[in-house]
Design a protein around this motif. Structure first.
Motif, PDB file in Angstrom:
ATOM      1  N   MET A   1       5.145   3.029 -16.328  1.00  0.00           N
ATOM      2  CA  MET A   1       4.475   2.893 -15.249  1.00  0.00           C
ATOM      3  C   MET A   1       5.460   3.772 -14.588  1.00  0.00           C
ATOM      4  SD  MET A   1       6.076  -0.268 -12.415  1.00  0.00           S
ATOM      5  CE  MET A   1       4.618  -0.735 -13.064  1.00  0.00           C
ATOM      6  N   ALA A   2       5.063   4.438 -13.296  1.00  0.00           N
ATOM      7  CA  ALA A   2       6.022   5.633 -12.369  1.00  0.00           C
ATOM      8  C   ALA A   2       6.455   4.846 -10.961  1.00  0.00           C
ATOM      9  CB  ALA A   2       4.725   6.935 -12.123  1.00  0.00           C
ATOM     10  N   LEU A   3       7.176   5.297 -10.976  1.00  0.00           N
ATOM     11  CA  LEU A   3       7.827   4.457  -9.630  1.00  0.00           C
ATOM     12  C   LEU A   3       7.874   5.754  -8.925  1.00  0.00           C
ATOM     13  CD1 LEU A   3      11.052   2.291 -10.806  1.00  0.00           C
ATOM     14  CD2 LEU A   3       8.213   1.557  -9.826  1.00  0.00           C
ATOM     15  N   PHE A   4       7.703   5.392  -7.452  1.00  0.00           N
ATOM     16  CA  PHE A   4       7.372   6.394  -6.503  1.00  0.00           C
ATOM     17  C   PHE A   4       8.649   5.900  -5.567  1.00  0.00           C
ATOM     18  CE2 PHE A   4       2.740   5.610  -6.213  1.00  0.00           C
ATOM     19  CZ  PHE A   4       3.039   7.169  -6.894  1.00  0.00           C
ATOM     20  N   SER A   5       9.718   7.368  -4.970  1.00  0.00           N
ATOM     21  CA  SER A   5      11.377   6.620  -4.814  1.00  0.00           C
ATOM     22  C   SER A   5      10.776   5.969  -3.261  1.00  0.00           C
ATOM     23  CB  SER A   5      11.890   8.482  -4.963  1.00  0.00           C
ATOM     24  OG  SER A   5      11.409   9.361  -3.407  1.00  0.00           O
ATOM     25  N   ILE A   6       9.599   7.159  -2.834  1.00  0.00           N
ATOM     26  CA  ILE A   6       8.826   6.840  -1.524  1.00  0.00           C
ATOM     27  C   ILE A   6       8.112   6.852  -1.594  1.00  0.00           C
ATOM     28  CG2 ILE A   6       8.999   8.572  -1.003  1.00  0.00           C
ATOM     29  CD1 ILE A   6      10.543   8.282   2.570  1.00  0.00           C
ATOM     30  N   LEU A   7       7.246   6.012   0.380  1.00  0.00           N
ATOM     31  CA  LEU A   7       5.712   5.627   0.446  1.00  0.00           C
ATOM     32  C   LEU A   7       5.642   5.676   1.038  1.00  0.00           C
ATOM     33  CD1 LEU A   7       5.172   1.826  -1.378  1.00  0.00           C
ATOM     34  CD2 LEU A   7       4.497   4.393  -2.198  1.00  0.00           C
TER      35      LEU A   7
ATOM     36  N   GLY B   1      11.052  11.684  -5.300  1.00  0.00           N
ATOM     37  CA  GLY B   1      10.829  11.837  -6.248  1.00  0.00           C
ATOM     38  C   GLY B   1      10.210  10.095  -7.452  1.00  0.00           C
ATOM     39  N   LEU B   2       9.828  10.490  -8.447  1.00  0.00           N
ATOM     40  CA  LEU B   2       9.204   9.855  -9.386  1.00  0.00           C
ATOM     41  C   LEU B   2       9.663   9.872 -10.832  1.00  0.00           C
ATOM     42  CD1 LEU B   2       5.248   9.995  -9.768  1.00  0.00           C
ATOM     43  CD2 LEU B   2       6.914  10.190 -11.616  1.00  0.00           C
ATOM     44  N   TYR B   3       9.434   8.629 -11.425  1.00  0.00           N
ATOM     45  CA  TYR B   3      10.752   8.780 -12.276  1.00  0.00           C
ATOM     46  C   TYR B   3       9.487   7.557 -13.143  1.00  0.00           C
ATOM     47  CZ  TYR B   3      13.545   5.510 -15.687  1.00  0.00           C
ATOM     48  OH  TYR B   3      13.967   4.907 -16.519  1.00  0.00           O
ATOM     49  N   ASN B   4       9.647   8.296 -14.494  1.00  0.00           N
ATOM     50  CA  ASN B   4       8.714   7.293 -15.470  1.00  0.00           C
ATOM     51  C   ASN B   4       9.228   6.466 -16.260  1.00  0.00           C
ATOM     52  OD1 ASN B   4       6.362   6.484 -17.618  1.00  0.00           O
ATOM     53  ND2 ASN B   4       6.378   9.032 -18.562  1.00  0.00           N
ATOM     54  N   GLN B   5       9.239   5.072 -15.918  1.00  0.00           N
ATOM     55  CA  GLN B   5       9.867   3.746 -16.407  1.00  0.00           C
ATOM     56  C   GLN B   5       8.566   3.324 -17.936  1.00  0.00           C
ATOM     57  OE1 GLN B   5      11.190   1.281 -14.335  1.00  0.00           O
ATOM     58  NE2 GLN B   5       9.181  -0.143 -13.939  1.00  0.00           N
ATOM     59  N   SER B   6       7.978   4.120 -17.764  1.00  0.00           N
ATOM     60  CA  SER B   6       6.617   3.610 -18.903  1.00  0.00           C
ATOM     61  C   SER B   6       7.255   4.271 -20.355  1.00  0.00           C
ATOM     62  CB  SER B   6       5.880   3.938 -18.757  1.00  0.00           C
ATOM     63  OG  SER B   6       4.644   4.868 -19.152  1.00  0.00           O
TER      64      SER B   6
ATOM     65  N   SER C   1      -2.357  11.150 -22.721  1.00  0.00           N
ATOM     66  CA  SER C   1      -3.870  10.964 -23.402  1.00  0.00           C
ATOM     67  C   SER C   1      -5.485  10.800 -23.422  1.00  0.00           C
ATOM     68  CB  SER C   1      -2.631   9.661 -25.182  1.00  0.00           C
ATOM     69  OG  SER C   1      -3.243   8.567 -24.270  1.00  0.00           O
ATOM     70  N   GLY C   2      -5.115  10.418 -22.240  1.00  0.00           N
ATOM     71  CA  GLY C   2      -6.761  10.035 -21.319  1.00  0.00           C
ATOM     72  C   GLY C   2      -6.046   9.234 -20.138  1.00  0.00           C
ATOM     73  N   TYR C   3      -6.906   8.933 -19.154  1.00  0.00           N
ATOM     74  CA  TYR C   3      -6.850   7.675 -18.142  1.00  0.00           C
ATOM     75  C   TYR C   3      -6.824   6.760 -18.377  1.00  0.00           C
ATOM     76  CZ  TYR C   3      -8.604  11.256 -15.286  1.00  0.00           C
ATOM     77  OH  TYR C   3      -9.114  12.286 -13.919  1.00  0.00           O
ATOM     78  N   SER C   4      -5.800   5.361 -17.781  1.00  0.00           N
ATOM     79  CA  SER C   4      -5.763   4.149 -18.157  1.00  0.00           C
ATOM     80  C   SER C   4      -6.140   3.370 -16.842  1.00  0.00           C
ATOM     81  CB  SER C   4      -4.408   4.300 -18.513  1.00  0.00           C
ATOM     82  OG  SER C   4      -4.282   2.387 -18.573  1.00  0.00           O
ATOM     83  N   TYR C   5      -6.812   2.627 -17.592  1.00  0.00           N
ATOM     84  CA  TYR C   5      -7.301   1.075 -16.348  1.00  0.00           C
ATOM     85  C   TYR C   5      -6.419  -0.147 -16.733  1.00  0.00           C
ATOM     86  CZ  TYR C   5     -12.103   3.901 -16.376  1.00  0.00           C
ATOM     87  OH  TYR C   5     -12.757   5.260 -16.712  1.00  0.00           O
ATOM     88  N   ASN C   6      -4.723   0.018 -17.413  1.00  0.00           N
ATOM     89  CA  ASN C   6      -4.719  -0.989 -17.299  1.00  0.00           C
ATOM     90  C   ASN C   6      -3.451  -0.355 -15.506  1.00  0.00           C
ATOM     91  OD1 ASN C   6      -1.693  -2.068 -17.519  1.00  0.00           O
ATOM     92  ND2 ASN C   6      -1.511  -1.858 -19.316  1.00  0.00           N
ATOM     93  N   PRO C   7      -3.329  -1.652 -14.919  1.00  0.00           N
ATOM     94  CA  PRO C   7      -2.859  -1.645 -13.475  1.00  0.00           C
ATOM     95  C   PRO C   7      -1.079  -0.286 -13.882  1.00  0.00           C
ATOM     96  CG  PRO C   7      -2.806  -3.207 -13.848  1.00  0.00           C
ATOM     97  CD  PRO C   7      -4.033  -2.821 -14.960  1.00  0.00           C
ATOM     98  N   VAL C   8      -0.607  -0.600 -14.517  1.00  0.00           N
ATOM     99  CA  VAL C   8       0.741  -0.389 -15.064  1.00  0.00           C
ATOM    100  C   VAL C   8       0.988   1.438 -14.626  1.00  0.00           C
ATOM    101  CG1 VAL C   8       1.692  -1.872 -16.587  1.00  0.00           C
ATOM    102  CG2 VAL C   8       0.966  -0.351 -17.876  1.00  0.00           C
ATOM    103  N   ALA C   9      -0.428   2.036 -15.542  1.00  0.00           N
ATOM    104  CA  ALA C   9      -0.593   3.707 -14.622  1.00  0.00           C
ATOM    105  C   ALA C   9       0.048   3.611 -13.111  1.00  0.00           C
ATOM    106  CB  ALA C   9      -1.887   4.152 -15.483  1.00  0.00           C
ATOM    107  N   GLY C  10      -0.256   3.659 -12.381  1.00  0.00           N
ATOM    108  CA  GLY C  10       0.157   4.029 -11.436  1.00  0.00           C
ATOM    109  C   GLY C  10      -0.705   4.739 -10.292  1.00  0.00           C
ATOM    110  N   ILE C  11      -0.937   3.698  -8.729  1.00  0.00           N
ATOM    111  CA  ILE C  11      -1.776   4.603  -7.915  1.00  0.00           C
ATOM    112  C   ILE C  11      -1.913   4.395  -7.101  1.00  0.00           C
ATOM    113  CG2 ILE C  11      -3.501   2.919  -8.541  1.00  0.00           C
ATOM    114  CD1 ILE C  11      -5.873   5.072  -8.124  1.00  0.00           C
ATOM    115  N   GLY C  12      -1.483   4.727  -6.135  1.00  0.00           N
ATOM    116  CA  GLY C  12      -1.203   4.471  -4.870  1.00  0.00           C
ATOM    117  C   GLY C  12      -1.317   5.052  -3.707  1.00  0.00           C
ATOM    118  N   ASN C  13      -1.119   4.617  -2.422  1.00  0.00           N
ATOM    119  CA  ASN C  13      -1.331   5.762  -1.020  1.00  0.00           C
ATOM    120  C   ASN C  13      -0.601   6.297  -0.871  1.00  0.00           C
ATOM    121  OD1 ASN C  13      -4.211   6.482  -1.546  1.00  0.00           O
ATOM    122  ND2 ASN C  13      -4.648   4.134   0.246  1.00  0.00           N
ATOM    123  N   ILE C  14       0.094   7.123  -0.096  1.00  0.00           N
ATOM    124  CA  ILE C  14       1.396   7.731   0.312  1.00  0.00           C
ATOM    125  C   ILE C  14       0.998   7.987   1.575  1.00  0.00           C
ATOM    126  CG2 ILE C  14       3.230   9.722   0.096  1.00  0.00           C
ATOM    127  CD1 ILE C  14       3.013   9.736  -2.640  1.00  0.00           C
ATOM    128  N   GLU C  15       1.559   7.634   2.772  1.00  0.00           N
ATOM    129  CA  GLU C  15       1.198   7.897   4.098  1.00  0.00           C
ATOM    130  C   GLU C  15       2.767   9.554   4.718  1.00  0.00           C
ATOM    131  OE1 GLU C  15       1.158   5.461   8.560  1.00  0.00           O
ATOM    132  OE2 GLU C  15       1.837   5.093   6.690  1.00  0.00           O
TER     133      GLU C  15
END
Length: 227
Positions: free
Chosen positions: A1-7, A25-30, A89-103
């Motif tokens: 999972m990628a964690l955003f430092s701010i949304l 900042g983005l941290y890859n904890q996966s 390696s390719g797209y992941s449909y697992n939600p832990v891959a990380g997707i979000g909107n940044i305002e």
């Protein structure tokens, strides 16, 4: 999972024609090596990420540059972009891959930095008839309550009303002019819809003009909603 430092990225006041840059900042904890794609990006934003490939446990920096000349809006402006991280390696449909909107928010004002002393002396001046409108007690069953204030140009050149707005969606604003000649006045009509309001009315109306001394002025709206 990628964690955003701010949304949300607040750019604050940005003069038209100027650019400002902020960082996320983005941290890859996966356990996967990740890439990122950005979509729904407004034309006034430029986005980059270093490094482009983020190893497990590593950090990356997202650079967001706001080009104000590409945004036709004035005053408070809000937009967003979408960021998705996925394994290289390719797209992941697992939600832990990380997707979000940044305002992304900014307050877009006129750029007066290059005005000469003579131009400032001959500039428009926006004089509001009041800085507070008291609606007093408003009956809940009323369909709409309207009050007015005026904007007078006491300066020496044409005043342009760039935008008049409220963050309160239940406030309706109408202005009979977008340009005001020297010594002339525009009327601003403020309508409140009591059925949509809480018990207390406590809102603001912001006026954006090309007055170099007061490009943004605020009128406060107060009142009490009663049955």
């Amino acid at each position: 999972m990628a964690l955003f430092s701010i949304l949300i990225i607040p750019f604050g006041e940005v003069a038209k024609g100027r650019s400002r840059t902020q960082f996320i900042g983005l941290y890859n904890q996966s356990d996967d090596t990740l890439k990122a794609i950005f979509s729904n990006v407004p034309e006034y934003l430029h986005i980059g990420m270093v490094p482009e490939i983020v190893l497990p446990g590593d950090l990356a920096t997202i650079t967001v540059t706001y080009h104000s000349e590409n945004n036709k809006d004035w005053g408070f402006s809000s937009g967003y972009f979408t960021m998705e991280t996925f394994p290289v390696s390719g797209y992941s449909y697992n939600p832990v891959a990380g997707i979000g909107n940044i305002e992304v928010t900014a307050i877009l004002l006129e750029n007066f930095n290059n005005l000469s002393q003579k131009e400032r002396a001959n500039a428009p001046v926006a004089k509001l008839s009041t800085q507070k409108i008291d609606f007093n007690k408003i009956k809940k069953e009323e369909k709409r309550i309207t009050k007015n204030f005026t904007i007078t140009n006491t300066g020496k050149s044409k005043l342009y009303i760039r935008k008049i707005y409220s963050h309160d969606k239940n406030i309706e604003i109408k202005c009979n002019k977008s340009e005001i000649k020297p010594n002339k006045t525009a009327k601003v009509e403020i309508s409140v819809y009591p059925k949509e309001q809480n018990k207390l009315l406590n809102s603001t109306v912001d006026v954006i003009t090309n007055d170099p001394n007061n490009p943004q002025q605020t009128v406060r709206l107060v009142g009490q909603i009663i049955k």
